[in-house]
Design a protein around this motif. Structure first.
Motif, PDB file in Angstrom:
ATOM      1  N   TRP A  37      -2.690   9.502 -14.068  1.00 28.09           N
ATOM      2  CA  TRP A  37      -3.304   8.533 -13.168  1.00 28.09           C
ATOM      3  C   TRP A  37      -4.616   9.060 -12.600  1.00 28.09           C
ATOM      4  O   TRP A  37      -5.554   8.286 -12.363  1.00 28.09           O
ATOM      5  CB  TRP A  37      -2.347   8.136 -12.060  1.00 28.09           C
ATOM      6  CG  TRP A  37      -1.210   7.303 -12.554  1.00 28.09           C
ATOM      7  CD1 TRP A  37       0.117   7.593 -12.486  1.00 28.09           C
ATOM      8  CD2 TRP A  37      -1.295   6.035 -13.239  1.00 28.09           C
ATOM      9  NE1 TRP A  37       0.862   6.603 -13.075  1.00 28.09           N
ATOM     10  CE2 TRP A  37       0.029   5.631 -13.537  1.00 28.09           C
ATOM     11  CE3 TRP A  37      -2.348   5.207 -13.624  1.00 28.09           C
ATOM     12  CZ2 TRP A  37       0.311   4.443 -14.206  1.00 28.09           C
ATOM     13  CZ3 TRP A  37      -2.068   4.021 -14.284  1.00 28.09           C
ATOM     14  CH2 TRP A  37      -0.754   3.645 -14.567  1.00 28.09           C
ATOM     15  N   LEU A  40      -7.102   8.415 -15.338  1.00 27.85           N
ATOM     16  CA  LEU A  40      -7.376   6.997 -15.562  1.00 27.85           C
ATOM     17  C   LEU A  40      -8.097   6.338 -14.385  1.00 27.85           C
ATOM     18  O   LEU A  40      -8.745   5.299 -14.557  1.00 27.85           O
ATOM     19  CB  LEU A  40      -6.073   6.243 -15.834  1.00 27.85           C
ATOM     20  CG  LEU A  40      -5.367   6.540 -17.162  1.00 27.85           C
ATOM     21  CD1 LEU A  40      -4.045   5.774 -17.242  1.00 27.85           C
ATOM     22  CD2 LEU A  40      -6.248   6.182 -18.351  1.00 27.85           C
ATOM     23  N   PHE A  62      -8.986  -1.196 -12.493  1.00 22.02           N
ATOM     24  CA  PHE A  62      -9.243  -0.727 -13.838  1.00 22.02           C
ATOM     25  C   PHE A  62     -10.089  -1.772 -14.574  1.00 22.02           C
ATOM     26  O   PHE A  62      -9.940  -2.974 -14.343  1.00 22.02           O
ATOM     27  CB  PHE A  62      -7.937  -0.507 -14.605  1.00 22.02           C
ATOM     28  CG  PHE A  62      -7.072   0.584 -14.040  1.00 22.02           C
ATOM     29  CD1 PHE A  62      -7.531   1.890 -13.962  1.00 22.02           C
ATOM     30  CD2 PHE A  62      -5.786   0.299 -13.586  1.00 22.02           C
ATOM     31  CE1 PHE A  62      -6.730   2.896 -13.450  1.00 22.02           C
ATOM     32  CE2 PHE A  62      -4.979   1.297 -13.071  1.00 22.02           C
ATOM     33  CZ  PHE A  62      -5.450   2.609 -13.001  1.00 22.02           C
ATOM     34  N   HIS A 186      -6.032  -1.695 -24.816  1.00 29.65           N
ATOM     35  CA  HIS A 186      -6.020  -0.328 -24.309  1.00 29.65           C
ATOM     36  C   HIS A 186      -7.373   0.350 -24.551  1.00 29.65           C
ATOM     37  O   HIS A 186      -7.803   0.506 -25.687  1.00 29.65           O
ATOM     38  CB  HIS A 186      -4.925   0.487 -24.993  1.00 29.65           C
ATOM     39  CG  HIS A 186      -3.552   0.127 -24.541  1.00 29.65           C
ATOM     40  ND1 HIS A 186      -2.407   0.580 -25.166  1.00 29.65           N
ATOM     41  CD2 HIS A 186      -3.124  -0.643 -23.506  1.00 29.65           C
ATOM     42  CE1 HIS A 186      -1.345   0.102 -24.541  1.00 29.65           C
ATOM     43  NE2 HIS A 186      -1.770  -0.640 -23.534  1.00 29.65           N
ATOM     44  N   GLY A 189      -7.333   6.529 -23.378  1.00 30.16           N
ATOM     45  CA  GLY A 189      -6.494   7.105 -22.333  1.00 30.16           C
ATOM     46  C   GLY A 189      -5.237   6.304 -22.076  1.00 30.16           C
ATOM     47  O   GLY A 189      -4.179   6.858 -21.782  1.00 30.16           O
ATOM     48  N   TRP A 190      -5.331   4.981 -22.225  1.00 26.27           N
ATOM     49  CA  TRP A 190      -4.188   4.132 -21.922  1.00 26.27           C
ATOM     50  C   TRP A 190      -3.089   4.229 -22.968  1.00 26.27           C
ATOM     51  O   TRP A 190      -1.943   3.873 -22.699  1.00 26.27           O
ATOM     52  CB  TRP A 190      -4.648   2.681 -21.741  1.00 26.27           C
ATOM     53  CG  TRP A 190      -5.259   2.486 -20.396  1.00 26.27           C
ATOM     54  CD1 TRP A 190      -6.560   2.622 -20.060  1.00 26.27           C
ATOM     55  CD2 TRP A 190      -4.570   2.182 -19.189  1.00 26.27           C
ATOM     56  NE1 TRP A 190      -6.738   2.413 -18.721  1.00 26.27           N
ATOM     57  CE2 TRP A 190      -5.539   2.126 -18.157  1.00 26.27           C
ATOM     58  CE3 TRP A 190      -3.239   1.921 -18.876  1.00 26.27           C
ATOM     59  CZ2 TRP A 190      -5.190   1.855 -16.833  1.00 26.27           C
ATOM     60  CZ3 TRP A 190      -2.897   1.645 -17.553  1.00 26.27           C
ATOM     61  CH2 TRP A 190      -3.865   1.603 -16.556  1.00 26.27           C
TER      62      TRP A 190
END
Length: 409
Positions: A37, A40, A62, A186, A189-190
């Motif tokens: 987290w 991100l 995001f 995505h 990173g996701w």
């Protein structure tokens, strides 16, 4: 109260995120979760409210692209990590963060804001409507079985290490994004989010396991799950905790579910999040043994009504004038003429007479096609001003398949 609302500085992240954890009960996340987290978090899109040296409010966003009816991916702010310290409730902290955030989203040119809510009643006053729902299931695999379609036996299943199979699973997910409104593309990173496997979240079950579905050497589906072995006086009574399952065709999907139903020493499958029109409901022999429940999932907010409504397509031709109410973002208020069909749409300001009166909250609820304008009208939340306009617009806004958010953020 003298507080300061400002953009998050990277060096403040630990304190900021710690206050978020405290607001949600004070149980710290695992180091792996915090690390992901942290990486991100878009600090330039995150804000905090500070009372002296103490953080008392958090909110972030995001930069997403979300699938909408018609299959396009539309820029959207994924609102996240929202909290207010228990010592500072009822002082306007949340409202100030929502105000700043929506102003920023508008400035960035994103027509939509999305969120998942800890409590569904919180965000309606800021213009968010419940746009998708999700199924949870508690399936009795002793009394219910899978009826597999032709071709299921042609699918090869094999266990694969979770990390090593991640790229193949992500490829299947990417190919599915445009098939349902509400799915998120995505960004780098996701793809790591589905791989998080903190022991505290397993409820005593095994580490995550992965099974791939293959046909002619190509991966056509996958399932990730936990196995929780249990025994009682009558013998084995284990359960499976489903993490996620995706497939490119009905036979592969049925093969994965048939595998889950047939695992030895287990008698239940617990499912947290599936679409409300999941084909599983038609694969099982006895849906009453599936413990089906429905709850809210994705909440959507139209930040730019014209751009948002023009970004999706419509199931049937529609030409209506909407009288939009939006007290929190007044730039949306007024009359908008929406014209569209399966090929595209336009939505422009107009001085013509209105056909429907609707709040931006209810437009958000109907936007992805899972909530009908007719049902909202039945609750007194959409008002027909021209005969026939409600049926026309409600049919046009609908989506088949139902919208769905596969994972939170």
């Amino acid at each position: 109260m003298t507080t300061e609302l400002r953009v998050l500085r990277r060096e403040e992240w630990d304190q900021w995120y710690g206050k978020l954890e405290l607001a949600f009960g004070g149980v710290p996340e695992s180091p792996a979760e915090r690390k992901l987290w942290n990486e991100l978090t878009e600090c330039e899109r995150s804000i905090g409210v500070w009372d002296g040296g103490e953080c008392v409010g958090t909110a972030g966003a995001f930069s997403f692209r979300v699938s909408v009816p018609g299959g396009s991916l539309v820029p959207a702010a994924g609102v996240t990590m929202v909290s207010v310290a228990a010592t500072h409730r009822r002082r306007g902290v949340l409202t100030s963060m929502m105000r700043r955030q929506l102003d920023d989203v508008r400035e960035l040119g994103e027509p939509l804001a999305l969120l998942t809510a800890s409590e569904p009643e919180i965000y309606g006053r800021f213009g968010y409507g419940i746009a998708t729902h999700q199924l949870s299931l508690d399936i009795d695999t002793v009394r219910a079985r899978i009826t597999a379609p032709p071709g299921t036996d042609d699918v090869r299943l094999r266990f694969a290490p979770v990390a090593e199979s991640a790229e193949a699973c992500e490829a299947v997910y990417r190919s599915r994004i445009g098939s349902r409104p509400g799915m998120l593309a995505h960004t780098p990173g996701w793809e790591r989010l589905p791989l998080l496997d903190p022991p505290a979240d397993r409820e005593g079950a095994s580490a995550m396991q992965c099974v791939l579905a293959e046909r002619d050497g190509d991966v056509v589906g996958y399932v990730r799950f936990h196995n929780k072995p249990e025994w009682d006086a009558s013998g084995p009574n284990g359960s499976l905790l489903l993490r996620d399952v995706e497939a490119l065709d009905p036979a592969a999907y049925a093969a994965l579910w048939r595998f889950l139903f047939g695992i030895d020493l287990t008698s239940r499958i617990r499912v947290r999040n599936r679409p409300v029109d999941d084909p599983l409901l038609h694969l099982v022999t006895d849906v009453r043994r599936c413990g089906v429940r429905v709850r809210d999932s994705l909440h959507a907010r139209l930040v730019d009504v014209g751009a948002a409504l023009a970004a999706r397509t419509y199931r049937t031709p529609v030409d209506v004038v909407l009288e939009v109410e939006d007290a929190f973002c007044p730039w949306n208020e007024g009359r908008w003429r929406l014209s569209g069909d399966t090929k595209g749409a336009s939505c422009e300001r107009t001085a013509g007479p209105a056909d429907l009166a609707v709040s931006v909250r209810d437009l958000g609820a109907a936007y992805l096609g899972g909530v009908t304008l007719s049902s909202l009208a039945g609750a007194g939340r959409v008002h027909e001003l021209r005969g026939g306009a409600l049926a026309e617009a409600s049919t046009a806004f609908a989506s088949d398949p139902a919208p769905w958010l596969p994972h939170g953020f």
